[in-house]
Design an enzyme around this catalytic site. Sequence first.
Site, PDB file in Angstrom:
ATOM      1  N   CYS A 204       0.768  -1.233  -0.097  1.00 53.52           N
ATOM      2  CA  CYS A 204       0.024  -0.051  -0.134  1.00 53.52           C
ATOM      3  C   CYS A 204       0.875   1.163  -0.042  1.00 53.52           C
ATOM      4  O   CYS A 204       1.747   1.467   0.714  1.00 53.52           O
ATOM      5  CB  CYS A 204      -0.812  -0.043   1.106  1.00 53.52           C
ATOM      6  SG  CYS A 204      -1.979   1.485   1.443  1.00 53.52           S
ATOM      7  N   CYS A 207       0.087   3.232   3.683  1.00 56.12           N
ATOM      8  CA  CYS A 207       0.641   2.556   4.982  1.00 56.12           C
ATOM      9  C   CYS A 207       1.510   1.498   4.942  1.00 56.12           C
ATOM     10  O   CYS A 207       1.982   1.012   5.904  1.00 56.12           O
ATOM     11  CB  CYS A 207      -0.778   2.038   5.760  1.00 56.12           C
ATOM     12  SG  CYS A 207      -1.425   0.752   5.083  1.00 56.12           S
ATOM     13  N   CYS A 236      -5.762  -1.848  -0.124  1.00 56.18           N
ATOM     14  CA  CYS A 236      -4.995  -2.314   1.058  1.00 56.18           C
ATOM     15  C   CYS A 236      -5.868  -3.053   1.928  1.00 56.18           C
ATOM     16  O   CYS A 236      -7.184  -2.851   2.309  1.00 56.18           O
ATOM     17  CB  CYS A 236      -4.629  -0.903   1.771  1.00 56.18           C
ATOM     18  SG  CYS A 236      -3.586  -1.092   3.357  1.00 56.18           S
ATOM     19  N   CYS A 239      -6.013  -0.225   5.270  1.00 57.61           N
ATOM     20  CA  CYS A 239      -6.544   1.105   5.273  1.00 57.61           C
ATOM     21  C   CYS A 239      -7.684   1.310   4.114  1.00 57.61           C
ATOM     22  O   CYS A 239      -8.097   2.187   3.861  1.00 57.61           O
ATOM     23  CB  CYS A 239      -5.414   2.442   5.056  1.00 57.61           C
ATOM     24  SG  CYS A 239      -4.759   2.287   3.594  1.00 57.61           S
ATOM     25  N   CYS A 262       8.233 -10.537 -14.985  1.00 58.45           N
ATOM     26  CA  CYS A 262       9.108 -10.949 -16.170  1.00 58.45           C
ATOM     27  C   CYS A 262       9.077  -9.926 -17.075  1.00 58.45           C
ATOM     28  O   CYS A 262      10.223  -9.811 -17.766  1.00 58.45           O
ATOM     29  CB  CYS A 262       8.757 -12.175 -16.546  1.00 58.45           C
ATOM     30  SG  CYS A 262       7.111 -12.667 -17.241  1.00 58.45           S
ATOM     31  N   HIS A 289       6.353 -15.862 -20.627  1.00 58.88           N
ATOM     32  CA  HIS A 289       7.365 -15.690 -19.928  1.00 58.88           C
ATOM     33  C   HIS A 289       8.286 -14.729 -20.745  1.00 58.88           C
ATOM     34  O   HIS A 289       8.068 -14.753 -22.072  1.00 58.88           O
ATOM     35  CB  HIS A 289       8.152 -16.918 -19.431  1.00 58.88           C
ATOM     36  CG  HIS A 289       9.396 -16.399 -18.563  1.00 58.88           C
ATOM     37  ND1 HIS A 289       9.381 -15.669 -17.527  1.00 58.88           N
ATOM     38  CD2 HIS A 289      10.675 -16.802 -18.546  1.00 58.88           C
ATOM     39  CE1 HIS A 289      10.092 -15.328 -16.713  1.00 58.88           C
ATOM     40  NE2 HIS A 289      11.243 -16.130 -17.387  1.00 58.88           N
ATOM     41  N   ASP A 306      18.268 -15.419 -18.157  1.00 60.79           N
ATOM     42  CA  ASP A 306      17.131 -15.087 -17.481  1.00 60.79           C
ATOM     43  C   ASP A 306      17.310 -14.239 -16.363  1.00 60.79           C
ATOM     44  O   ASP A 306      17.736 -14.640 -15.274  1.00 60.79           O
ATOM     45  CB  ASP A 306      16.119 -16.375 -17.047  1.00 60.79           C
ATOM     46  CG  ASP A 306      14.971 -16.075 -16.519  1.00 60.79           C
ATOM     47  OD1 ASP A 306      14.689 -15.006 -15.894  1.00 60.79           O
ATOM     48  OD2 ASP A 306      14.019 -16.799 -17.014  1.00 60.79           O
TER      49      ASP A 306
END
Length: 744
Positions: A204, A207, A236, A239, A262, A289, A306
Amino acid sequence: MGARRFVVSYNGSSFDVEYDTEDGLEVFKFQLFSLTSIPPEEQKILGGDTDRIVSGDSDLISITDKLRLVSIDGEARKSEPESSIDTEAPFDEELSKCDEELARMLQSEEEALLLQQFVAGEDNGQMEQRIRPYIDQVLMYEDPNRQEAARKTVPVGDLEEKALVSLAKEGNFAPTKIERDHAFLLQLLFWFKQSFSWVHAPSCYSCGNETENQGTGIALPLELQYGGFRVELYCCKVCSKITRFPRYNDPLKLLETRRGRCGEWANCFTLYCRAFGYESRLILDFTDHVWTECFFNHLGRWMHLDPCEGIYDNPLLYEKGWNKKLNYVIAIAKDGVYDVTKRYTRKWHEVLSRRTITTESSLSSVIANLRKECRAGFPRELLSMLEERDRNEIEMLERNIHSKEAISISLPGRQSGSKEWRISRSEYGSQENCSFSSSTCPVRICVDEHVTNIYNAFYPILSKFVESCLPVAKAVDILKMFKDILTDLKNSPFTSRRASKQSTSDVTRLFVHNMLPSFGQLFGALHLIHELDSNGVFHVYLAGDPVKTSLALPVAFDAVDDMMSSLDQSCTIGKYLLSLPFLRLNRIHSGSVLASGEELIFGIVTAAFDGTRLSKWEEPNGAKGCWIIYKLADMHMSELIAYELMSANDAPERDPMDWIVEGSDDGGSNWRVLDKQTSQKFQTRFERKTYKIESMGKQSNAFRFRFLAVRDERAKNEAAHHCPGLLRQDTSDSIKTGAHYMLA
């Protein structure tokens, strides 16, 4: 434990080999290597009345006591005497099986191609629509401004140093530019892996607590400016505020955010590769990917990298490790589009059955047209070079498609992303295959003479402490000051290391005017020189090859820390400092080493002897029992007086508890027990324990450590069930020995 004696014939000669049945076939092969110089991976062992191939431990147990060794390439067979038993039958049988398997695969490919004609859709532009956006993507990597911005974010000096040290650890202190470039790219990959963040669900923004996905939102103009057409929304859990996660496509923005999945990882890393001059491709896997390839002239091929996994040159990672069901793997570069699927599979007949978007001929036509479009306006010489490279790549892909990958290499399931997410994508891999490791590591040479030199250099220092009757606290202060000098040297550029100290404090004056001569040998072992100028300032700087200093500094840091820790536990300074475990003189070095297995890339067997706690030998199946063999250089004979083990940085349950140390005076054919330990326990991480050999006077040119049990059997059993890759026998500085110790 059972001992057997075999008579092994090779190239007209016979060898008596004593074999312990508990050691396993790999140890036996190393014994044969020490006698015949045929590496274990190139050996064929024949035995029994039928002259059958010995392929496992059970074969060694069941056959007669006569064996015959031949090399895998058949050269040894040709040199056998005419009276030898004919060995063509077993080889013919094996080749026949391979031929049958190949025939079945080719038949399956033909059937898959035939089926494709009926199930593949018409070429309605779907393939081109899928690929074309990435052509514009890779052209951004050619932008000089983006490249310059990328270079500014990289600690180039640190990576160059690490690259040169990695080569030095292999004995290469004078690498060519090609070797330096290759090593630098690997360090760039490892650095990127540590500096870029994986995002499953962003924290978040308000917070910092966990969030959960709430779908997608409309991109803002500032997000669209950097290709953030898709925006994920997260709520969140505490909150309830909404956090936006734009999926940026412009690598310039990713240099700033340094996070993503990725797509962002490969996008940004490929820009880095281009920024440092590497010919690069973005690799698009249609099963979701993305990664990178770079071309190396000295390899004559493209190399897989990778960035999400930090793994390179292992194209079977996805099919073999992740259990991916590949279909299309397409490479996109500034000079064209390429179908490179065959590089990433050894099950082409299965992959073909999943390539149903269009026919193979239509795909080839689309790719050829896109490539021609990318190369429009290229000079004739460049076109000729690219076309030659294309032909070579096609030939290599076709040649390798049916090759057998190295069965000793274990490739892990996907490591990036949460466990639940990886499992949901069926990329978690096999639970028996969760580490990048090798069960048959090659014979490696230890480049560790500098470790021995540094250990030896502490003798004059401790001798001076004893001679001067220094208080313990004062001796520790002197070592702390020396460590401060090392720290300053470490933090300065590696090609021009320099440190200076004002001789104003009592400790500095004592060091400069009284203790300095005793530190001369240690400075020399670090390839450093020192001087005191007319203003009383003490200077230390490089005396030679900066890489040798870079290689030695971590060893010196650890040695000084060990010495200070030991002194802190002492009441007074005495002659006991000049004996074990304080001093480790005449340590054996520069030998060859082989182990039952090793964790790649950073847990290879030579890490057990490099003198630094920053590294460790990791054995994937160590808790099941593992071994390590150290063979002295040039078959030199030496008496083992003591050895050391150090606990690694993590997982106390994997600490060795029971082990046997053996020596051999014939290169590993026959072994005798030198030491046996049971129920040993390391209380802390990086705890160093010294073990003295009780039976003295026995010369050896090879040593074997057999680790029989680890600290926690329950952890062993549990780990064996869930992830054997975590079961590794972790040791650092496993052997610190010598033919003679200088004891006072």
